[in-house]
Design a protein around this motif. Structure first.
Motif, PDB file in Angstrom:
ATOM      1  N   ASN A 129      -9.328  -1.630  -3.370  1.00 22.25           N
ATOM      2  CA  ASN A 129      -9.461  -0.419  -2.204  1.00 22.25           C
ATOM      3  C   ASN A 129     -10.891  -0.647  -1.737  1.00 22.25           C
ATOM      4  O   ASN A 129     -10.815  -0.590  -0.445  1.00 22.25           O
TER       5      ASN A 129
ATOM      6  N   SER B  32      -1.254  -2.170  -6.633  1.00 24.40           N
ATOM      7  CA  SER B  32      -0.405  -0.947  -6.756  1.00 24.40           C
ATOM      8  C   SER B  32      -1.317   0.185  -6.876  1.00 24.40           C
ATOM      9  O   SER B  32      -0.605   1.254  -6.839  1.00 24.40           O
TER      10      SER B  32
ATOM     11  N   PRO C 201      -4.960   3.615  -3.644  1.00 28.37           N
ATOM     12  CA  PRO C 201      -4.512   4.965  -3.480  1.00 28.37           C
ATOM     13  C   PRO C 201      -3.884   4.659  -1.952  1.00 28.37           C
ATOM     14  O   PRO C 201      -4.285   4.162  -1.077  1.00 28.37           O
ATOM     15  N   GLN C 202      -2.601   5.523  -1.555  1.00 26.09           N
ATOM     16  CA  GLN C 202      -2.246   5.532  -0.211  1.00 26.09           C
ATOM     17  C   GLN C 202      -2.522   6.735   0.656  1.00 26.09           C
ATOM     18  O   GLN C 202      -2.603   7.881   0.062  1.00 26.09           O
ATOM     19  N   PRO C 203      -2.786   6.577   1.832  1.00 26.91           N
ATOM     20  CA  PRO C 203      -3.223   7.590   2.675  1.00 26.91           C
ATOM     21  C   PRO C 203      -2.210   8.497   3.003  1.00 26.91           C
ATOM     22  O   PRO C 203      -2.572   9.702   3.536  1.00 26.91           O
ATOM     23  N   ASN C 204      -0.802   7.913   3.070  1.00 35.49           N
ATOM     24  CA  ASN C 204       0.061   9.020   3.118  1.00 35.49           C
ATOM     25  C   ASN C 204       0.691   9.515   2.058  1.00 35.49           C
ATOM     26  O   ASN C 204       1.211   8.743   1.181  1.00 35.49           O
TER      27      ASN C 204
ATOM     28  N   ALA D  86       4.237   8.703   1.185  1.00 32.85           N
ATOM     29  CA  ALA D  86       4.728   7.543   0.932  1.00 32.85           C
ATOM     30  C   ALA D  86       5.183   7.215  -0.655  1.00 32.85           C
ATOM     31  O   ALA D  86       4.686   7.980  -1.442  1.00 32.85           O
TER      32      ALA D  86
ATOM     33  N   ASN E  78       5.428   6.163  -4.215  1.00 28.62           N
ATOM     34  CA  ASN E  78       4.587   5.535  -5.204  1.00 28.62           C
ATOM     35  C   ASN E  78       5.118   4.438  -6.125  1.00 28.62           C
ATOM     36  O   ASN E  78       6.466   4.512  -6.803  1.00 28.62           O
TER      37      ASN E  78
ATOM     38  N   ARG F   9       3.426   2.252  -8.304  1.00 28.88           N
ATOM     39  CA  ARG F   9       2.329   2.069  -9.003  1.00 28.88           C
ATOM     40  C   ARG F   9       2.886   1.359 -10.426  1.00 28.88           C
ATOM     41  O   ARG F   9       3.873   1.697 -10.939  1.00 28.88           O
TER      42      ARG F   9
END
Length: 324
Positions: A219, A259, A262-265, A268, A270, A272
């Motif tokens: 990230n 995976s 971190p997703q901003p949404n 969304a 997961n 992982r």
């Protein structure tokens, strides 16, 4: 890639730390911190090096700068073998290759003022002295977003982000060509990390710097790197262009790291990937592929034969399951 474009060549780099035991302290084993990795860094690019703690990332950076002596291997900087440099040649090399340390609290001498910290490399390399050195220190402070009025302050008077800016100014004092960024934002608050990353990008564009950027997670690395290398237990498992590697990972370990980004949404889904078991000891790595003990796609060949780090199109990958 032509030889003129390459600033740094690393070939078959090894670093084994001996384990000693018994009354006489004889070697009884070795920690294979770096176990045969090869890569190039082109002039003006950023190569990101990512992996879990203990995989050998920081050790690799130290070996390149010869802050640690390699067990075997070859590090070539602009055609010169760093491992064979004498004391005088090594001092000249250090002027062109610097490091930004991970901990901005431990890497600055608390007994020295900011002016003394940044000015010390200028004195050691005979670049500037007296009023000229003071002027250069002020320029460097302004370059990293600090004021010249802070030159007489001590490190404890600064925040973590400001201390890291001081560390960056110290690294840039000698106008280096290569900068090893050893997890430069991992000890900082998330709000400060982006400021330091943006500063590094701006300085690279302004000064034509080349970075080896070491970090734990993709990230952080994906925002600054042209190419990304993924390390696991002392070995490179994948190396390729940053955007392509993120969008289409080939090695199962790379897929696991992606995976975990971190997703901003928050809505969304997961996806992982959770690994089973612990990371094996670098003092006793498993036979075959070192990732096979935790790999969700492991096959029999993975535990029997070590995969070759081979080129597939524009990517390098070490995995039996990847064909091409």
């Amino acid at each position: 890639m032509s030889a003129q474009e390459v600033l740094l060549n690393v070939r078959n780099l090894y670093k084994h730390f001996p384990i000693r035991g018994g009354i006489f302290g004889r070697p009884v084993g070795a920690v294979r911190a770096v176990d045969g990795i090869s890569f190039d860094i082109k002039k003006g690019e950023t190569l990101g090096l990512v992996g879990e703690s203990g995989c050998g990332k920081s050790t690799t950076g130290m070996l390149i700068l010869r802050l640690l002596e390699m067990t075997t291997g070859e590090v070539m900087f602009e055609g010169q073998n760093v491992g064979k440099m004498n004391k005088k040649e090594l001092r000249g090399f250090r002027r062109h290759a610097q490091i930004i340390f991970q901990d901005p609290y431990a890497s600055l001498n608390p007994r020295m003022t900011v002016g003394e910290i940044i000015g010390e490399p200028l004195m050691l390399h005979g670049i500037a002295s007296g009023p000229e050195r003071a002027k250069r220190v002020e320029q460097l402070l302004n370059l990293v977003g600090l004021g010249s009025h802070q030159v007489m302050r001590y490190p404890h008077e600064f925040s973590g982000g400001q201390r890291q800016r001081i560390g960056i100014a110290r690294a840039l004092a000698v106008n280096p060509k290569l900068v090893v960024c050893d997890e430069p934002v991992s000890a900082l608050d998330v709000s400060i990390q982006s400021q330091i990353l943006n500063l590094l990008v701006e300085l690279q564009q302004e000064m034509g710097l080349t970075y080896l950027f070491i970090a734990h997670g993709l990230n952080v690395v994906k925002h600054i790197s042209d190419r990304i290398g993924v390390m696991y237990l002392g070995k490179l498992v994948e190396l390729g262009e940053g955007d392509e590697l993120i969008s289409n990972p080939l090695h199962p370990y790379t897929k696991t790291l992606i995976s975990a980004i971190p997703q901003p949404n928050p809505q969304a889904q997961n996806s992982r990937i959770l690994l089973c078991g612990d990371v094996p000891s670098p003092a006793n790595p498993p036979a075959g592929c070192r990732f096979h003990t935790r790999c969700p796609s492991c096959q029999t060949v993975c535990s029997e034969k070590e995969p070759e780090f081979r080129q597939i199109d524009k990517r390098f990958v070490a995995c039996h399951l990847v064909t091409g």
